[in-house]
Write a protein that holds these residues in place. Structure first.
Motif, PDB file in Angstrom:
ATOM      1  N   ARG A 139      15.889 -11.163  10.003  1.00 17.25           N
ATOM      2  CA  ARG A 139      16.726  -9.961  10.090  1.00 17.25           C
ATOM      3  C   ARG A 139      16.356  -9.178  11.352  1.00 17.25           C
ATOM      4  O   ARG A 139      17.229  -8.752  12.102  1.00 17.25           O
ATOM      5  CB  ARG A 139      16.582  -9.092   8.849  1.00 17.25           C
ATOM      6  CG  ARG A 139      17.495  -7.875   8.877  1.00 17.25           C
ATOM      7  CD  ARG A 139      17.443  -7.013   7.623  1.00 17.25           C
ATOM      8  NE  ARG A 139      16.105  -6.658   7.260  1.00 17.25           N
ATOM      9  CZ  ARG A 139      15.465  -7.087   6.167  1.00 17.25           C
ATOM     10  NH1 ARG A 139      16.060  -7.897   5.326  1.00 17.25           N
ATOM     11  NH2 ARG A 139      14.239  -6.704   5.895  1.00 17.25           N
ATOM     12  N   GLU A 151      18.901  -8.679  14.316  1.00 13.95           N
ATOM     13  CA  GLU A 151      19.265  -7.332  14.755  1.00 13.95           C
ATOM     14  C   GLU A 151      18.966  -7.157  16.238  1.00 13.95           C
ATOM     15  O   GLU A 151      19.728  -6.530  16.967  1.00 13.95           O
ATOM     16  CB  GLU A 151      18.545  -6.283  13.914  1.00 13.95           C
ATOM     17  CG  GLU A 151      19.128  -6.169  12.515  1.00 13.95           C
ATOM     18  CD  GLU A 151      18.344  -5.248  11.604  1.00 13.95           C
ATOM     19  OE1 GLU A 151      17.294  -4.705  12.023  1.00 13.95           O
ATOM     20  OE2 GLU A 151      18.775  -5.079  10.457  1.00 13.95           O
ATOM     21  N   SER A 189      21.603  -6.471  19.053  1.00 18.61           N
ATOM     22  CA  SER A 189      21.435  -5.290  19.903  1.00 18.61           C
ATOM     23  C   SER A 189      21.549  -5.650  21.376  1.00 18.61           C
ATOM     24  O   SER A 189      21.737  -4.781  22.211  1.00 18.61           O
ATOM     25  CB  SER A 189      20.088  -4.624  19.639  1.00 18.61           C
ATOM     26  OG  SER A 189      19.038  -5.406  20.172  1.00 18.61           O
ATOM     27  N   TYR A 221      22.473  -1.199  20.974  1.00 15.50           N
ATOM     28  CA  TYR A 221      22.247  -1.592  19.591  1.00 15.50           C
ATOM     29  C   TYR A 221      23.519  -1.442  18.764  1.00 15.50           C
ATOM     30  O   TYR A 221      24.231  -0.459  18.882  1.00 15.50           O
ATOM     31  CB  TYR A 221      21.136  -0.754  18.951  1.00 15.50           C
ATOM     32  CG  TYR A 221      20.945  -1.104  17.503  1.00 15.50           C
ATOM     33  CD1 TYR A 221      20.240  -2.243  17.142  1.00 15.50           C
ATOM     34  CD2 TYR A 221      21.526  -0.340  16.509  1.00 15.50           C
ATOM     35  CE1 TYR A 221      20.092  -2.599  15.827  1.00 15.50           C
ATOM     36  CE2 TYR A 221      21.391  -0.691  15.190  1.00 15.50           C
ATOM     37  CZ  TYR A 221      20.668  -1.818  14.852  1.00 15.50           C
ATOM     38  OH  TYR A 221      20.544  -2.184  13.539  1.00 15.50           O
ATOM     39  N   SER A 278      25.184  -3.113  14.737  1.00 15.10           N
ATOM     40  CA  SER A 278      25.049  -4.051  13.625  1.00 15.10           C
ATOM     41  C   SER A 278      26.145  -5.109  13.735  1.00 15.10           C
ATOM     42  O   SER A 278      27.101  -4.971  14.508  1.00 15.10           O
ATOM     43  CB  SER A 278      25.188  -3.312  12.297  1.00 15.10           C
ATOM     44  OG  SER A 278      26.526  -2.852  12.143  1.00 15.10           O
ATOM     45  N   TYR A 279      26.012  -6.151  12.934  1.00 14.71           N
ATOM     46  CA  TYR A 279      27.039  -7.194  12.891  1.00 14.71           C
ATOM     47  C   TYR A 279      28.398  -6.573  12.589  1.00 14.71           C
ATOM     48  O   TYR A 279      29.396  -6.892  13.231  1.00 14.71           O
ATOM     49  CB  TYR A 279      26.678  -8.246  11.831  1.00 14.71           C
ATOM     50  CG  TYR A 279      27.798  -9.213  11.572  1.00 14.71           C
ATOM     51  CD1 TYR A 279      28.038 -10.281  12.437  1.00 14.71           C
ATOM     52  CD2 TYR A 279      28.652  -9.049  10.485  1.00 14.71           C
ATOM     53  CE1 TYR A 279      29.081 -11.162  12.229  1.00 14.71           C
ATOM     54  CE2 TYR A 279      29.706  -9.921  10.271  1.00 14.71           C
ATOM     55  CZ  TYR A 279      29.910 -10.975  11.134  1.00 14.71           C
ATOM     56  OH  TYR A 279      30.956 -11.837  10.930  1.00 14.71           O
ATOM     57  N   ALA A 304      24.150 -13.531   9.877  1.00 15.08           N
ATOM     58  CA  ALA A 304      24.165 -12.150   9.382  1.00 15.08           C
ATOM     59  C   ALA A 304      23.808 -12.106   7.902  1.00 15.08           C
ATOM     60  O   ALA A 304      23.001 -11.275   7.477  1.00 15.08           O
ATOM     61  CB  ALA A 304      25.534 -11.512   9.629  1.00 15.08           C
ATOM     62  N   ASN A 341      20.380 -10.474   6.258  1.00 12.95           N
ATOM     63  CA  ASN A 341      20.508  -9.402   5.266  1.00 12.95           C
ATOM     64  C   ASN A 341      19.899  -9.778   3.925  1.00 12.95           C
ATOM     65  O   ASN A 341      19.911  -8.971   3.000  1.00 12.95           O
ATOM     66  CB  ASN A 341      21.976  -9.013   5.082  1.00 12.95           C
ATOM     67  CG  ASN A 341      22.519  -8.253   6.270  1.00 12.95           C
ATOM     68  OD1 ASN A 341      21.777  -7.571   6.968  1.00 12.95           O
ATOM     69  ND2 ASN A 341      23.804  -8.386   6.519  1.00 12.95           N
TER      70      ASN A 341
END
Length: 158
Positions: A8, A12, A16, A33, A35-36, A121, A125
């Motif tokens: 993760r 990330e 980013s 940065y 998120s998906y 992703a 997660n």
């Protein structure tokens, strides 16, 4: 689990470092940065070309390849989709071509680049194989195979 936290964090970080400016060939980028989900909303993964560019930028796909015939560097170029469904291939001056997935986690896989990014992703997660398969509209065996491969790659890098 520790490896899911590590993936993760790595995912990330990779996200980013992504950008929405997508030329056909790979290049160095400056990143912000996100998120998906934010990248998805902004169209970062809206086309296979964008997804491929992201995977090239993140070095998930090879950014350099040498010809197995003459050992010279090959260039990534557009190729007929009848032979290369990704729409591009590695081309050599000697005339040899090969697919862009060679030597990567996606070698001999038929999933799209966008589907693979979704799997990453979900994995990062901490989603289960079943959840990832249902939400990504993929076969559980496909998701399980990639989850296992990701686990193996993480184990190799530690």
């Amino acid at each position: 689990q520790w490896y899911q936290r590590r993936v993760r964090d790595q995912f990330e970080y990779l996200l980013s470092t992504a950008t929405t400016q997508i030329p056909m060939v790979h290049s160095s980028r400056t990143y912000q940065y996100a998120s998906y989900e934010e990248f998805q909303e902004n169209g970062m993964f809206s086309t296979e070309a964008n997804c491929m560019q992201f995977l090239l930028d993140m070095k998930i796909l090879r950014t350099h390849h040498k010809c197995s015939t003459c050992n010279t560097p090959m260039t990534l170029a557009e190729c007929p989709t009848t032979k290369y469904r990704d729409g591009c291939c590695w081309k050599c001056t000697c005339g040899r071509t090969t697919g862009p997935r060679i030597g990567s986690i996606l070698h001999q896989s038929r999933i799209t680049y966008g589907e693979f990014i979704k799997i990453l992703a979900h994995f990062s997660n901490g989603n289960t194989v079943k959840t990832a398969a249902q939400q990504g509209k993929l076969a559980e065996n496909t998701v399980r195979r990639f989850y296992n491969t990701i686990h193996e790659r993480i184990a190799e890098s530690t």
